[in-house]
Design a protein around this motif. Structure first.
Motif, PDB file in Angstrom:
ATOM      1  N   ASP A 114       0.812  -1.213   0.000  1.00 49.51           N
ATOM      2  CA  ASP A 114       0.000   0.000   0.000  1.00 49.51           C
ATOM      3  C   ASP A 114       0.854   1.275   0.000  1.00 49.51           C
ATOM      4  O   ASP A 114       0.382   2.338  -0.375  1.00 49.51           O
ATOM      5  N   GLU A 115       2.097   1.165   0.435  1.00 46.10           N
ATOM      6  CA  GLU A 115       3.052   2.274   0.318  1.00 46.10           C
ATOM      7  C   GLU A 115       4.165   1.778  -0.592  1.00 46.10           C
ATOM      8  O   GLU A 115       4.934   0.892  -0.225  1.00 46.10           O
TER       9      GLU A 115
ATOM     10  N   ARG B  59       6.326   7.799  -6.476  1.00 46.39           N
ATOM     11  CA  ARG B  59       5.823   7.151  -5.269  1.00 46.39           C
ATOM     12  C   ARG B  59       4.308   7.067  -5.345  1.00 46.39           C
ATOM     13  O   ARG B  59       3.643   7.961  -5.854  1.00 46.39           O
ATOM     14  N   TYR B  60       3.770   5.989  -4.779  1.00 50.51           N
ATOM     15  CA  TYR B  60       2.341   5.751  -4.870  1.00 50.51           C
ATOM     16  C   TYR B  60       1.808   5.241  -3.543  1.00 50.51           C
ATOM     17  O   TYR B  60       2.550   4.659  -2.747  1.00 50.51           O
ATOM     18  N   LYS B  61       0.528   5.466  -3.325  1.00 52.09           N
ATOM     19  CA  LYS B  61      -0.213   4.814  -2.254  1.00 52.09           C
ATOM     20  C   LYS B  61      -1.360   4.049  -2.891  1.00 52.09           C
ATOM     21  O   LYS B  61      -2.063   4.577  -3.758  1.00 52.09           O
TER      22      LYS B  61
ATOM     23  N   ARG C 283      -4.830   1.615  -2.263  1.00 53.38           N
ATOM     24  CA  ARG C 283      -5.845   1.207  -1.295  1.00 53.38           C
ATOM     25  C   ARG C 283      -6.862   0.293  -1.962  1.00 53.38           C
ATOM     26  O   ARG C 283      -7.540   0.700  -2.914  1.00 53.38           O
TER      27      ARG C 283
ATOM     28  N   GLN D 225       1.935  10.323  -5.935  1.00 54.98           N
ATOM     29  CA  GLN D 225       2.477  11.449  -5.190  1.00 54.98           C
ATOM     30  C   GLN D 225       3.051  12.495  -6.135  1.00 54.98           C
ATOM     31  O   GLN D 225       3.801  12.168  -7.052  1.00 54.98           O
TER      32      GLN D 225
END
Length: 270
Positions: free
Chosen positions: A25-26, A33-35, A37, A85
């Motif tokens: 998830d991180e 960079r990504y998150k 969910r 991000q």
């Protein structure tokens, strides 16, 4: 919102890829960079599968046609929110990804599906619907002996795109999966030239001749990754069970995927 399909031959790592996507998830990708969910129950179950299967040194069961899968609606449907991000020259953006995981048999039967194979017709119809942005296509059998088959198969798939008037509106992210293998890891930085241009020349030629260049891009990806920056051995070993060939993590604490998000981001670009 972006709807895509993920297809590829058996054992190309589609379900394992989705489990890895759900678990990390991180995530720091190759360039951003990504998150991530998970948004629905099927996606959250993939997270559990990563924790209780992959990280325990076990292999993920492949998606197969069988007693419980007769139509497209019987297949799991995954939904994710991906936050990209922002950087110095990139604004923050959010992508919602909706994807179905098709069995490898469906992909391999594109060339020879019969009228009795209704699920294959449903598969093509859903893959090429107007609200589907494109397709993440995973290849893994990079040996040249498969090149002729893949070239014919992609030629037929492109014909189906043309028949449904999607030739100029459908994006195809063509991925060499399992690129952690020592033979192909050095070619990951320029996969079009150093992987597809070396191992799948006929397939590369078919795709480039028949698709608009703006709708086609090549990637390399690895769900398992390598052991470390200074230890490029694959963090994967082959295992064999009742279902045949499988892959498991060599060293679970050092699990670090490579390039999971970049093909999806390209498929969902404005």
């Amino acid at each position: 919102m972006g709807n895509i399909c993920i297809i590829g031959p058996r054992a190309s790592g589609k379900t394992t890829y989705l489990a890895g996507l759900s678990y990390f998830d991180e995530y720091r990708g190759a360039r951003s960079r990504y998150k991530i969910r998970p948004l629905n129950d099927d996606s959250r179950e993939l997270t559990d599968k990563a924790e209780n299967t992959i990280l325990q040194g076990l292999s993920v069961d492949p998606t197969r046609l069988g007693d419980r899968i007769h139509t497209v609606d019987d297949l799991p449907y995954y939904s994710f929110q991906i936050e990209i991000q922002g950087g110095l020259f990139k604004p923050r953006s959010i992508v919602q990804l909706n994807v179905r995981d098709y069995p490898g048999e469906v992909f391999e039967k594109i060339l020879h599906a019969s009228e009795e194979d209704s699920i294959y017709e449903e598969f093509i119809d859903e893959c090429l619907m107007d609200d589907v942005e494109g397709c993440l296509l995973l290849f893994t059998e990079w040996e040249s002996s498969n090149d002729g088959f893949y070239s014919k198969l992609m030629n037929r798939f492109i014909e189906m795109m043309d028949e449904r008037d999607r030739l100029n509106t459908y994006r195809l992210a063509v991925v060499m999966s399992k690129c952690e293998r020592g033979e192909i890891w050095p070619g990951r930085l320029d996969p079009e030239t150093d992987l597809f241009g070396v191992y799948l020349k006929k397939t590369l030629k078919t795709l480039k001749q028949r698709l608009p260049p703006q709708n086609l891009r090549f990637f390399a990806m690895s769900t398992f990754g390598v052991l470390g920056r200074y230890d490029p051995r694959p963090n994967r070993v082959d295992a064999y069970g009742s279902d045949g060939r499988a892959s498991i993590l060599r060293d679970p604490p050092r699990w670090k995927p490579y390039n999971l998000i970049e093909p999806l981001y390209w498929l969902n670009r404005p």
